[in-house]
Each structure stands twice: as C-alpha cells, then as structure tokens.
Motif scaffolding. Structure first.
Motif, PDB file in Angstrom:
ATOM      1  N   LEU A  26      43.131  -5.750 -86.242  1.00  0.00           N
ATOM      2  CA  LEU A  26      43.324  -4.327 -85.949  1.00  0.00           C
ATOM      3  C   LEU A  26      44.797  -3.999 -85.734  1.00  0.00           C
ATOM      4  CD1 LEU A  26      42.212  -1.521 -85.496  1.00  0.00           C
ATOM      5  CD2 LEU A  26      41.757  -2.133 -83.106  1.00  0.00           C
ATOM      6  N   LYS A  27      45.520  -4.896 -85.082  1.00  0.00           N
ATOM      7  CA  LYS A  27      46.964  -4.667 -84.891  1.00  0.00           C
ATOM      8  C   LYS A  27      47.659  -4.529 -86.241  1.00  0.00           C
ATOM      9  CE  LYS A  27      47.192  -7.401 -80.620  1.00  0.00           C
ATOM     10  NZ  LYS A  27      47.772  -8.611 -79.981  1.00  0.00           N
ATOM     11  N   GLU A  28      47.297  -5.413 -87.181  1.00  0.00           N
ATOM     12  CA  GLU A  28      47.899  -5.348 -88.510  1.00  0.00           C
ATOM     13  C   GLU A  28      47.418  -4.123 -89.272  1.00  0.00           C
ATOM     14  OE1 GLU A  28      50.168  -6.643 -91.891  1.00  0.00           O
ATOM     15  OE2 GLU A  28      50.287  -6.894 -89.721  1.00  0.00           O
ATOM     16  N   TYR A  29      46.132  -3.797 -89.119  1.00  0.00           N
ATOM     17  CA  TYR A  29      45.586  -2.607 -89.785  1.00  0.00           C
ATOM     18  C   TYR A  29      46.401  -1.364 -89.415  1.00  0.00           C
ATOM     19  CZ  TYR A  29      42.348   1.124 -91.054  1.00  0.00           C
ATOM     20  OH  TYR A  29      41.802   2.265 -91.589  1.00  0.00           O
ATOM     21  N   GLY A  30      46.784  -1.260 -88.146  1.00  0.00           N
ATOM     22  CA  GLY A  30      47.551  -0.106 -87.675  1.00  0.00           C
ATOM     23  C   GLY A  30      48.926   0.016 -88.285  1.00  0.00           C
ATOM     24  N   ARG A  49      34.945  -2.476 -72.545  1.00  0.00           N
ATOM     25  CA  ARG A  49      36.096  -3.380 -72.735  1.00  0.00           C
ATOM     26  C   ARG A  49      36.532  -3.451 -74.200  1.00  0.00           C
ATOM     27  NH1 ARG A  49      31.687  -6.757 -71.922  1.00  0.00           N
ATOM     28  NH2 ARG A  49      31.226  -8.176 -73.669  1.00  0.00           N
ATOM     29  N   ASN A  50      35.588  -3.283 -75.131  1.00  0.00           N
ATOM     30  CA  ASN A  50      35.955  -3.338 -76.550  1.00  0.00           C
ATOM     31  C   ASN A  50      36.865  -2.178 -76.922  1.00  0.00           C
ATOM     32  OD1 ASN A  50      34.371  -5.573 -76.712  1.00  0.00           O
ATOM     33  ND2 ASN A  50      32.865  -4.735 -78.124  1.00  0.00           N
ATOM     34  N   ALA A  51      36.437  -0.958 -76.571  1.00  0.00           N
ATOM     35  CA  ALA A  51      37.259   0.209 -76.881  1.00  0.00           C
ATOM     36  C   ALA A  51      38.603   0.140 -76.165  1.00  0.00           C
ATOM     37  CB  ALA A  51      36.520   1.486 -76.514  1.00  0.00           C
ATOM     38  N   THR A  52      38.600  -0.361 -74.944  1.00  0.00           N
ATOM     39  CA  THR A  52      39.852  -0.492 -74.188  1.00  0.00           C
ATOM     40  C   THR A  52      40.822  -1.406 -74.934  1.00  0.00           C
ATOM     41  OG1 THR A  52      38.670  -0.165 -72.094  1.00  0.00           O
ATOM     42  CG2 THR A  52      40.854  -1.198 -71.993  1.00  0.00           C
ATOM     43  N   LYS A  53      40.310  -2.511 -75.467  1.00  0.00           N
ATOM     44  CA  LYS A  53      41.136  -3.445 -76.238  1.00  0.00           C
ATOM     45  C   LYS A  53      41.636  -2.800 -77.517  1.00  0.00           C
ATOM     46  CE  LYS A  53      40.834  -8.022 -78.495  1.00  0.00           C
ATOM     47  NZ  LYS A  53      41.010  -7.582 -79.911  1.00  0.00           N
ATOM     48  N   TRP A  54      40.763  -2.095 -78.247  1.00  0.00           N
ATOM     49  CA  TRP A  54      41.139  -1.493 -79.525  1.00  0.00           C
ATOM     50  C   TRP A  54      42.171  -0.385 -79.336  1.00  0.00           C
ATOM     51  CZ3 TRP A  54      35.253  -1.038 -80.853  1.00  0.00           C
ATOM     52  CH2 TRP A  54      34.761  -2.321 -81.129  1.00  0.00           C
ATOM     53  N   VAL A  55      42.025   0.367 -78.272  1.00  0.00           N
ATOM     54  CA  VAL A  55      43.006   1.415 -77.971  1.00  0.00           C
ATOM     55  C   VAL A  55      44.364   0.800 -77.675  1.00  0.00           C
ATOM     56  CG1 VAL A  55      43.655   3.062 -76.167  1.00  0.00           C
ATOM     57  CG2 VAL A  55      41.382   3.198 -77.225  1.00  0.00           C
ATOM     58  N   ARG A  56      44.354  -0.294 -76.925  1.00  0.00           N
ATOM     59  CA  ARG A  56      45.607  -0.963 -76.546  1.00  0.00           C
ATOM     60  C   ARG A  56      46.324  -1.548 -77.761  1.00  0.00           C
ATOM     61  NH1 ARG A  56      43.454  -4.177 -73.153  1.00  0.00           N
ATOM     62  NH2 ARG A  56      43.382  -6.061 -74.448  1.00  0.00           N
ATOM     63  N   GLU A  57      45.570  -1.930 -78.781  1.00  0.00           N
ATOM     64  CA  GLU A  57      46.149  -2.621 -79.939  1.00  0.00           C
ATOM     65  C   GLU A  57      46.632  -1.677 -81.043  1.00  0.00           C
ATOM     66  OE1 GLU A  57      43.555  -6.789 -79.651  1.00  0.00           O
ATOM     67  OE2 GLU A  57      42.980  -5.236 -81.103  1.00  0.00           O
ATOM     68  N   THR A  58      46.519  -0.389 -80.838  1.00  0.00           N
ATOM     69  CA  THR A  58      46.875   0.568 -81.886  1.00  0.00           C
ATOM     70  C   THR A  58      48.004   1.491 -81.433  1.00  0.00           C
ATOM     71  OG1 THR A  58      45.007   1.934 -81.122  1.00  0.00           O
ATOM     72  CG2 THR A  58      44.647   0.557 -83.070  1.00  0.00           C
ATOM     73  N   LEU A 268      48.892  11.737-102.954  1.00  0.00           N
ATOM     74  CA  LEU A 268      49.151  12.901-102.106  1.00  0.00           C
ATOM     75  C   LEU A 268      50.599  12.969-101.634  1.00  0.00           C
ATOM     76  CD1 LEU A 268      45.900  12.977 -99.920  1.00  0.00           C
ATOM     77  CD2 LEU A 268      46.496  14.511-101.790  1.00  0.00           C
ATOM     78  N   GLY A 269      51.360  11.924-101.889  1.00  0.00           N
ATOM     79  CA  GLY A 269      52.762  11.915-101.483  1.00  0.00           C
ATOM     80  C   GLY A 269      52.958  11.856 -99.987  1.00  0.00           C
ATOM     81  N   ILE A 270      52.071  11.125 -99.300  1.00  0.00           N
ATOM     82  CA  ILE A 270      52.119  11.045 -97.841  1.00  0.00           C
ATOM     83  C   ILE A 270      52.770   9.738 -97.412  1.00  0.00           C
ATOM     84  CG2 ILE A 270      50.734  10.888 -95.740  1.00  0.00           C
ATOM     85  CD1 ILE A 270      48.629  12.608 -97.124  1.00  0.00           C
ATOM     86  N   GLU A 271      53.707   9.834 -96.482  1.00  0.00           N
ATOM     87  CA  GLU A 271      54.286   8.667 -95.824  1.00  0.00           C
ATOM     88  C   GLU A 271      54.105   8.843 -94.319  1.00  0.00           C
ATOM     89  OE1 GLU A 271      58.242   7.718 -96.923  1.00  0.00           O
ATOM     90  OE2 GLU A 271      57.864   7.751 -99.087  1.00  0.00           O
ATOM     91  N   TYR A 272      53.364   7.942 -93.725  1.00  0.00           N
ATOM     92  CA  TYR A 272      53.048   8.075 -92.301  1.00  0.00           C
ATOM     93  C   TYR A 272      54.163   7.507 -91.430  1.00  0.00           C
ATOM     94  CZ  TYR A 272      48.311   9.182 -93.827  1.00  0.00           C
ATOM     95  OH  TYR A 272      47.225   9.777 -94.425  1.00  0.00           O
ATOM     96  N   GLU A 273      54.445   8.219 -90.357  1.00  0.00           N
ATOM     97  CA  GLU A 273      55.384   7.746 -89.352  1.00  0.00           C
ATOM     98  C   GLU A 273      54.596   7.266 -88.137  1.00  0.00           C
ATOM     99  OE1 GLU A 273      58.098  10.867 -88.459  1.00  0.00           O
ATOM    100  OE2 GLU A 273      58.975  10.923 -90.468  1.00  0.00           O
ATOM    101  N   GLY A 274      55.190   6.378 -87.382  1.00  0.00           N
ATOM    102  CA  GLY A 274      54.561   5.921 -86.147  1.00  0.00           C
ATOM    103  C   GLY A 274      53.503   4.853 -86.335  1.00  0.00           C
ATOM    104  N   LEU A 275      53.467   4.210 -87.502  1.00  0.00           N
ATOM    105  CA  LEU A 275      52.546   3.107 -87.696  1.00  0.00           C
ATOM    106  C   LEU A 275      53.047   1.881 -86.929  1.00  0.00           C
ATOM    107  CD1 LEU A 275      51.848   3.383 -91.549  1.00  0.00           C
ATOM    108  CD2 LEU A 275      50.397   4.209 -89.681  1.00  0.00           C
ATOM    109  N   ALA A 276      52.161   0.904 -86.741  1.00  0.00           N
ATOM    110  CA  ALA A 276      52.565  -0.320 -86.057  1.00  0.00           C
ATOM    111  C   ALA A 276      53.526  -1.122 -86.917  1.00  0.00           C
ATOM    112  CB  ALA A 276      51.323  -1.159 -85.737  1.00  0.00           C
ATOM    113  N   PRO A 277      54.395  -1.921 -86.319  1.00  0.00           N
ATOM    114  CA  PRO A 277      55.276  -2.792 -87.096  1.00  0.00           C
ATOM    115  C   PRO A 277      54.424  -3.785 -87.896  1.00  0.00           C
ATOM    116  CG  PRO A 277      55.971  -2.682 -84.810  1.00  0.00           C
ATOM    117  CD  PRO A 277      54.625  -2.047 -84.874  1.00  0.00           C
ATOM    118  N   ARG A 278      54.780  -4.020 -89.134  1.00  0.00           N
ATOM    119  CA  ARG A 278      54.013  -4.927 -89.974  1.00  0.00           C
ATOM    120  C   ARG A 278      54.437  -6.356 -89.734  1.00  0.00           C
ATOM    121  NH1 ARG A 278      52.827  -2.869 -95.878  1.00  0.00           N
ATOM    122  NH2 ARG A 278      52.128  -1.205 -94.480  1.00  0.00           N
TER     123      ARG A 278
END
Length: 283
Positions: A26-30, A49-58, A268-278
């Motif tokens: 999920l960290k990489e997906y972000g 706890r699952n949602a808490t972890k997923w929120v923290r990782e994004t 669509l010519g979209i470039e997202y800002e604020g993604l996680a570092p790859r």
C-alpha cells in the motif's frame, strides 16, 4: 478533481518489485495513484486497526472508497455474524472511523447483486441503507438492468438525487439482466464514481466450475486506446456536474487494471502531486 486508481492494492504486480512484502504494497501503491477501493471490507467488517494502519501508510491527500459489507447488500447467503441489521450497520460504520478522522474517506460503495431488481421492496431497502449510513457519503452500483430500463431509468436517477446517493457509473459487459448499460449521469454535485469492469461477456456470465475460478475470468480484459478515448469525453462531461470524479479500474483478472489506469491518466493529461515517494528497486 479527477482521481484515477484501481480496486484493491495487493494483486497489481506491475506496480511492485517481486521481492516486495505484502505489508509494504500500500505504501508503494500510494506513489502511483491517489485513490484505491478497499475490497476486504466486502468480505468482513474490518477491525479498526486495519483502517488505522492503511491511513497511516498513505499520503495526506489520499482517498479510500470502502466497499460495503456483503451482508448489507444481500450477497451473503450463509449465516451473518450479527444478530440484527442494525448491529451490522453499526459495526460497519464504526470500522470507518479512522478514514473519517483522517479526512480520507471518499465514500462507501454499495454494490448490489444481479438479483437485486427494480421493485418496491428493494427501493425501500435502499432508503433504509441511506438512513442507516447517515451523513456518510454513499455510492450506489446496480448489477440488474431493470433499474435503467426505459420504464425506470429517469425515475432511478431522480430517486438517487433525492435520496443523496452518489452514482457509480459502470463500464461492463452487456450480458443481459445481470449487467447495466453505461449511464454517464451524475446524481451528486460533489462526487461521481466510475468503475471500469472490462467487457469480457463470456467471463461475466461464466458460472463457477470445478476447475475454473470465476473471479479469474470475469474481469479478464484490457481496454484499448479507442475505448479509453470514449471515456475521456464522458469523464470531462461528468467533471462539469461533480466536483470530484473517481475512476477505478477493476479489470484485473489478467493484471491489466494498473496499466489501463496509467494509460487513462496519460490520456487525460493528469499529473498528480502529493503522491508517496517511490521506492527504488535497486536490489
């Protein structure tokens, strides 16, 4: 804003190195997409706890579309581990708290089964679901074409607007009663959901058999450029009616969803800002 992503994050192997652990995906997906659909919530109400972890990782601006538990949409045919519907809905709503507190819950998706047709009892149940979910944004996806038949199409859309349902617009095989046509109409000025299921008619209708996993063939499809260009025009139109449009690719039986999502982002010519570092695949 137009958010593009896929359903789930575990099986999109083109995004990850072969050595990557499941817990790191999920960290990489972000780092690739700003939104994802949570499918695990369909099979069981998830512990907080699952949602808490997923929120923290994004990343901070990441969004989750959480699929409603199958007992809430009539998919589950066996015993439901709740004594009452009220208890079931309450438990599910409590499982959303971490997403909501972090401002990362885009919506809850209610996807109803092919046998959920357009009749009074089912309309009343939709009202019940909306009441139970309160102020939580909820999207509605049908799998029975009667809702969009010539007799009910406009009334279905009007009902969704009046009751506050977000329309989950679908691209899927046209395979009789158990599928819906493309109806690119927004019913909520804040959000519209688009789900791209592919167009594999044979896989869509193929029943389970002893040697074939139905899920392995149902979404086996790769969109070509012409098909994505059709959707480019539809998405721009929907974006004029809704502040946010979320597009989720679900055609992953053959691993095509992530690639098609990236293709569509490019169209669509979209470039997202604020993604996680790859992460760097050096080893």
């Amino acid at each position: 804003m137009i958010y593009i992503g896929v359903t789930g994050w575990g099986d999109h192997y083109s995004l990850y190195s072969p050595q990557m652990k499941a817990g790191d995906k999920l960290k990489e997906y972000g780092s690739h997409f700003p939104v994802v659909e949570v499918d695990a919530s369909f099979y069981a109400v998830q512990p907080l706890r699952n949602a808490t972890k997923w929120v923290r990782e994004t990343p901070e601006n990441f969004r989750f579309v959480v699929k409603a538990y199958q007992g809430m949409t009539g998919h589950q045919r066996g015993d439901i581990p709740f004594e009452t519907k009220e208890e079931m809905f309450t438990a599910f709503k409590e499982s959303l708290k971490a997403y909501q507190d972090a401002g990362k819950l885009a919506m809850v998706l209610f996807q109803f089964p092919p046998w959920f047709d357009c009749r009074k009892a089912n309309v009343n149940y939709l009202r019940y679901c909306k009441k139970m979910m309160g102020d939580t944004p909820v999207a509605l996806e049908f799998r029975n074409q009667t809702w969009f038949s010539s007799a009910f199409r406009e009334r279905t859309l009007s009902f969704m607007k009046e009751e506050g349902w977000i329309h989950a617009v679908c691209d899927e095989p046209q395979a009789g009663d158990g599928s819906v046509p493309i109806v690119p109409e927004a019913t909520d000025s804040n959000m519209t959901l688009v789900r791209m299921h592919g167009r594999n008619v044979h896989g869509w209708t193929k029943p389970n058999s002893g040697d074939t996993n139905w899920r392995e063939v149902r979404y086996l499809y790769q969109y070509n450029r012409e098909e994505l260009l059709e959707w480019k025009e539809r998405i721009w139109k929907l974006a004029k009616s809704s502040k946010d449009v979320i597009v989720l690719f679900n055609n992953n039986s053959g691993g095509d969803a992530a690639g098609n999502a990236k293709d569509f982002q490019e169209l669509l010519g979209i470039e997202y800002e604020g993604l996680a570092p790859r992460q760097l695949g050096l080893f």
